[in-house]
Design an enzyme around this catalytic site. Structure first.
Site, PDB file in Angstrom:
ATOM      1  N   ASP A  21      13.698   2.957  10.525  1.00  0.00           N
ATOM      2  CA  ASP A  21      14.273   4.301  10.665  1.00  0.00           C
ATOM      3  C   ASP A  21      15.732   4.186  11.095  1.00  0.00           C
ATOM      4  O   ASP A  21      16.020   3.625  12.148  1.00  0.00           O
ATOM      5  CB  ASP A  21      13.445   5.071  11.709  1.00  0.00           C
ATOM      6  CG  ASP A  21      14.062   6.419  12.032  1.00  0.00           C
ATOM      7  OD1 ASP A  21      14.838   6.938  11.198  1.00  0.00           O
ATOM      8  OD2 ASP A  21      13.767   6.953  13.121  1.00  0.00           O
ATOM      9  N   ASP A  25      14.709   9.878  13.533  1.00  0.00           N
ATOM     10  CA  ASP A  25      13.726  10.975  13.426  1.00  0.00           C
ATOM     11  C   ASP A  25      12.291  10.450  13.461  1.00  0.00           C
ATOM     12  O   ASP A  25      11.339  11.203  13.256  1.00  0.00           O
ATOM     13  CB  ASP A  25      13.977  11.837  12.174  1.00  0.00           C
ATOM     14  CG  ASP A  25      13.738  11.066  10.881  1.00  0.00           C
ATOM     15  OD1 ASP A  25      13.449   9.839  10.939  1.00  0.00           O
ATOM     16  OD2 ASP A  25      13.847  11.677   9.798  1.00  0.00           O
ATOM     17  N   ASP A  98       7.462   3.027  -7.538  1.00  0.00           N
ATOM     18  CA  ASP A  98       6.069   3.453  -7.647  1.00  0.00           C
ATOM     19  C   ASP A  98       6.025   4.627  -8.620  1.00  0.00           C
ATOM     20  O   ASP A  98       6.791   5.576  -8.484  1.00  0.00           O
ATOM     21  CB  ASP A  98       5.563   3.893  -6.267  1.00  0.00           C
ATOM     22  CG  ASP A  98       4.117   3.497  -6.037  1.00  0.00           C
ATOM     23  OD1 ASP A  98       3.285   3.842  -6.889  1.00  0.00           O
ATOM     24  OD2 ASP A  98       3.829   2.870  -5.006  1.00  0.00           O
ATOM     25  N   ASP A 199       0.544   3.771 -10.111  1.00  0.00           N
ATOM     26  CA  ASP A 199      -0.535   4.248  -9.253  1.00  0.00           C
ATOM     27  C   ASP A 199      -1.766   4.646 -10.083  1.00  0.00           C
ATOM     28  O   ASP A 199      -1.633   5.411 -11.048  1.00  0.00           O
ATOM     29  CB  ASP A 199      -0.012   5.465  -8.485  1.00  0.00           C
ATOM     30  CG  ASP A 199      -0.920   5.878  -7.348  1.00  0.00           C
ATOM     31  OD1 ASP A 199      -0.996   5.146  -6.362  1.00  0.00           O
ATOM     32  OD2 ASP A 199      -1.548   6.955  -7.458  1.00  0.00           O
ATOM     33  N   GLU A 256      -1.977  -0.377 -11.086  1.00  0.00           N
ATOM     34  CA  GLU A 256      -3.054  -0.362 -10.104  1.00  0.00           C
ATOM     35  C   GLU A 256      -4.292   0.124 -10.842  1.00  0.00           C
ATOM     36  O   GLU A 256      -4.342   1.271 -11.289  1.00  0.00           O
ATOM     37  CB  GLU A 256      -2.711   0.567  -8.940  1.00  0.00           C
ATOM     38  CG  GLU A 256      -3.735   0.460  -7.832  1.00  0.00           C
ATOM     39  CD  GLU A 256      -3.832   1.698  -6.961  1.00  0.00           C
ATOM     40  OE1 GLU A 256      -4.290   1.574  -5.828  1.00  0.00           O
ATOM     41  OE2 GLU A 256      -3.483   2.807  -7.428  1.00  0.00           O
ATOM     42  N   HIS A 329      -0.585  -1.113   1.315  1.00  0.00           N
ATOM     43  CA  HIS A 329      -0.601   0.051   2.216  1.00  0.00           C
ATOM     44  C   HIS A 329      -1.968   0.747   2.231  1.00  0.00           C
ATOM     45  O   HIS A 329      -2.145   1.697   2.988  1.00  0.00           O
ATOM     46  CB  HIS A 329       0.482   1.039   1.782  1.00  0.00           C
ATOM     47  CG  HIS A 329       0.205   1.610   0.418  1.00  0.00           C
ATOM     48  ND1 HIS A 329       0.230   0.836  -0.737  1.00  0.00           N
ATOM     49  CD2 HIS A 329      -0.142   2.851   0.023  1.00  0.00           C
ATOM     50  CE1 HIS A 329      -0.081   1.599  -1.760  1.00  0.00           C
ATOM     51  NE2 HIS A 329      -0.320   2.827  -1.343  1.00  0.00           N
ATOM     52  N   ASP A 330      -2.901   0.313   1.390  1.00  0.00           N
ATOM     53  CA  ASP A 330      -4.239   0.924   1.361  1.00  0.00           C
ATOM     54  C   ASP A 330      -5.290   0.030   2.007  1.00  0.00           C
ATOM     55  O   ASP A 330      -6.469   0.394   2.041  1.00  0.00           O
ATOM     56  CB  ASP A 330      -4.677   1.172  -0.095  1.00  0.00           C
ATOM     57  CG  ASP A 330      -3.845   2.230  -0.772  1.00  0.00           C
ATOM     58  OD1 ASP A 330      -3.344   3.137  -0.075  1.00  0.00           O
ATOM     59  OD2 ASP A 330      -3.676   2.151  -2.007  1.00  0.00           O
TER      60      ASP A 330
HETATM   61  C1  NOJ Z   1      -3.430   4.724  -4.803  1.00  0.00           C
HETATM   62  C2  NOJ Z   1      -2.367   4.589  -3.762  1.00  0.00           C
HETATM   63  O1  NOJ Z   1      -2.112   3.246  -3.522  1.00  0.00           O
HETATM   64  C3  NOJ Z   1      -2.853   5.343  -2.560  1.00  0.00           C
HETATM   65  O2  NOJ Z   1      -2.065   5.111  -1.419  1.00  0.00           O
HETATM   66  C4  NOJ Z   1      -2.911   6.797  -2.906  1.00  0.00           C
HETATM   67  O3  NOJ Z   1      -3.475   7.513  -1.827  1.00  0.00           O
HETATM   68  C5  NOJ Z   1      -3.754   7.052  -4.148  1.00  0.00           C
HETATM   69  N1  NOJ Z   1      -3.509   6.096  -5.193  1.00  0.00           N
HETATM   70  C6  NOJ Z   1      -3.469   8.409  -4.707  1.00  0.00           C
HETATM   71  O4  NOJ Z   1      -2.177   8.442  -5.234  1.00  0.00           O
END
Ligand code: NOJ
Length: 558
Positions: A21, A25, A98, A199, A256, A329-330
């Site tokens: 950051d 913020d 992305d 995505d 993905e 990140h998932d």
């Molecule tokens: C996959 C993404 O990696 C994830 O973070 C997202 O929530 C879902 N697709 C929906 O876009």
């Protein structure tokens, strides 16, 4: 051997909200990324995959886009973006954007129009259906809990959203939608970006008639997978995208692909280059899932992990290209999932996991903080959780009585996506040097001992180990292009394999346990002198040993 720059690259994923950051913020931003370009160059990565930075109301942290050609205010301006892009290029780093086009935000101008009336010119940009006897058009559940359909009063119809209600699915059957998407992609390519991470791209084509899914006993919704993942026209659409956009530029493209099988991946990532360069498959990530959903705290058995990695390594050899990842990140932090995040073994096991992955064939992806040995987070209660998936699942699972609150919270702490989304730990000052304000999500309290400042300066740190692994990929062709052969497939503790390119051979051996275990080197390495390429223990002889110490990783070359 078909040489390509994207096969020889290492990608680093940035989740902008949590990276750095610059304006206090509490939310990471583009200028924060630009300020860390020297750090990324030092690490040696070739490409940044930037999670979404587009305008978004943030129902799903930017994966719900309301304008594809504008920057999210919290992240900065288009000028900041251009500066970041230029700075990356000046540092020899490419930028992959992305691309989130299975769905938009419900605040996208297309959807605002679409929902107005049945005869609006943009009505068919989305998937609208009549209800069935006062119920949803079919029994599909959304990936973020609840039905995949949302009733809209204005026209007395339902729209499909495979994710949150605020993420309506685009109708890819409509050629106008496809052209809009291709036009937008071209606009970004003309700006000078270097690729797209797509995505849930395997979900853009839904089966004719949108049939009900199979519903097991006790399950709340039917299984949409056979009708949504790898649908009937997905390859056609990607070939069209390839002809109209991708093939006109020199890009890295990675899809993905939820639900992708080996056979499907051979089409998506075929070496003729008619669709994408590579896919993210999920089979190794799903190994610790429960019967019906991801929420468990079960551990992955190593033989199963090896079987899957072996299948992908050998299955795509010569006909398609792999991506390699442990984290994004998932996903929770791999170190806490398959490694050992105790003080004693954290660094050893982080380096061991990295060795296993980075010596395989495919393009490796490093997720921010992975190179520092960042771990899962000691969340205190649901108030610490920000992720829509976890929040919705907590409500749904506890209300339906599938898990009690304590159990579900334990699962969220183990598997929840927020584990990956706490701020990058830059130093040991307040808020880990991420922000001078109040961070949007808690900082992992272990930042005082795990942080970039300390890691960069210490020669035997996780950071410097990643740096070495990345550098090796740039100098050793066998790491990029060699064939893969799994050794000791049934062993419960050791992940070992060879790589071979012409006369050059690598022997990779990794111990996934905290015991000393035996390992069998292949005949051409056993008892013979070899060159040690890398190891996470300082002391090594000049021949492969018959044992591996706790979490030891070694790579021998002949
Ligand atoms: C996959 C993404 O990696 C994830 O973070 C997202 O929530 C879902 N697709 C929906 O876009």
């Amino acid at each position: 051997m078909d040489k390509k720059w994207w096969k020889e690259s290492v990608v680093y994923q940035i989740y902008p909200r949590s990276f750095c950051d610059s304006n206090g913020d509490g939310i990471g931003d583009l200028n924060g990324i630009t300020s860390k370009m020297d750090y990324l160059q030092e690490l040696g990565i070739d490409v940044i995959w930037l999670s979404p930075v587009y305008q978004s109301p943030n129902a799903d942290n930017g994966y719900d886009i309301s304008d594809y050609q504008a920057i999210m205010e919290e992240f900065g301006t288009m000028e900041d973006y251009d500066r970041m892009l230029k700075s990356a290029h000046d540092h020899g780093i490419r930028i992959v954007m992305d691309l989130v086009v299975n769905h938009t935000s419900d605040e996208h101008e297309w959807f605002i129009e679409s929902r107005k009336s049945k005869d609006n010119p943009k009505r068919d940009y989305y998937i609208w259906r009549e209800g069935k006897d006062g119920h949803e058009p079919n029994n599909w559940g959304s990936c973020f809990s609840g039905s995949a359909w949302k009733y809209d009063e204005a026209t007395d119809m339902y729209y499909l959203h495979m994710f949150a209600e605020k993420q309506p699915d685009l109708n890819w059957e409509n050629p106008v939608v496809r052209d809009e998407v291709f036009k937008m992609m071209t606009w970004w390519c003309e700006k000078g970006i270097d690729g797209f991470r797509m995505d849930v791209i395997s979900m853009i084509s839904k089966a004719e008639g949108l049939p009900d899914g199979k519903k097991g006993e006790g399950e709340l919704y039917g299984d949409y997978t056979p009708y949504v993942c790898n649908g009937p026209h997905v390859h056609e659409y990607l070939q069209e995208m390839n002809q109209k956009v991708l093939s006109r530029y020199d890009l890295l493209t990675v899809g993905e692909c939820a639900g992708v099988t080996l056979e499907e991946a051979k089409k998506y990532a075929n070496s003729q280059g008619t669709e994408l360069n590579m896919v993210f498959q999920f089979e190794h990530m799903d190994l610790d899932a429960g019967e019906t959903c991801k929420w468990t705290d079960r551990k992955v058995p190593l033989p199963a992990l090896k079987e899957i990695m072996n299948k992908w390594q050998t299955g795509l050899e010569g006909c398609a290209w792999n991506s390699l990842y442990w984290c994004n990140h998932d996903q929770p932090r791999m170190l806490s999932r398959m490694g050992n995040d105790s003080d004693e073994y954290r660094e050893l096991s982080a380096k061991m996991l990295a060795t296993t992955l980075h010596m395989m064939q495919g393009t490796p992806y490093v997720y921010q903080g992975e190179e520092l040995g960042m771990t899962n987070v000691p969340f205190r209660n649901m108030d610490d959780i920000r992720d829509i998936e976890s929040i919705n699942a907590f409500r749904e699972m506890t209300e339906a009585g599938i898990f009690d609150e304590e159990t579900m919270f334990r699962y969220i702490c183990y598997k929840g996506r927020d584990n990956a989304r706490t701020p990058v730990q830059w130093d040991d000052s307040e808020n880990a040097g991420f922000t001078t304000g109040t961070p949007w999500i808690m900082v992992n309290p272990n930042y005082t001992k795990i942080n970039a400042k300390e890691q960069v300066s210490r020669p035997d740190s996780v950071f410097n180990y990643y740096k070495k692994l990345i550098a090796l990929r740039h100098t050793e062709d066998v790491i990029v292009y060699g064939t893969f052969e799994l050794l000791m497939p049934d062993d419960e503790n050791v992940f070992a394999y060879t790589r071979t390119l012409d006369g050059t051979r690598l022997f990779v051996a990794c111990n996934y346990s905290q015991d000393t275990v035996s390992v069998e080197a292949p005949a051409d390495f056993a008892g013979q002198k070899a060159e040690l390429l890398i190891s996470n223990y300082a002391e090594q002889g000049d021949t492969p040993a018959a044992v591996l110490r706790p979490y030891e990783a070694v790579v021998w070359k002949k």
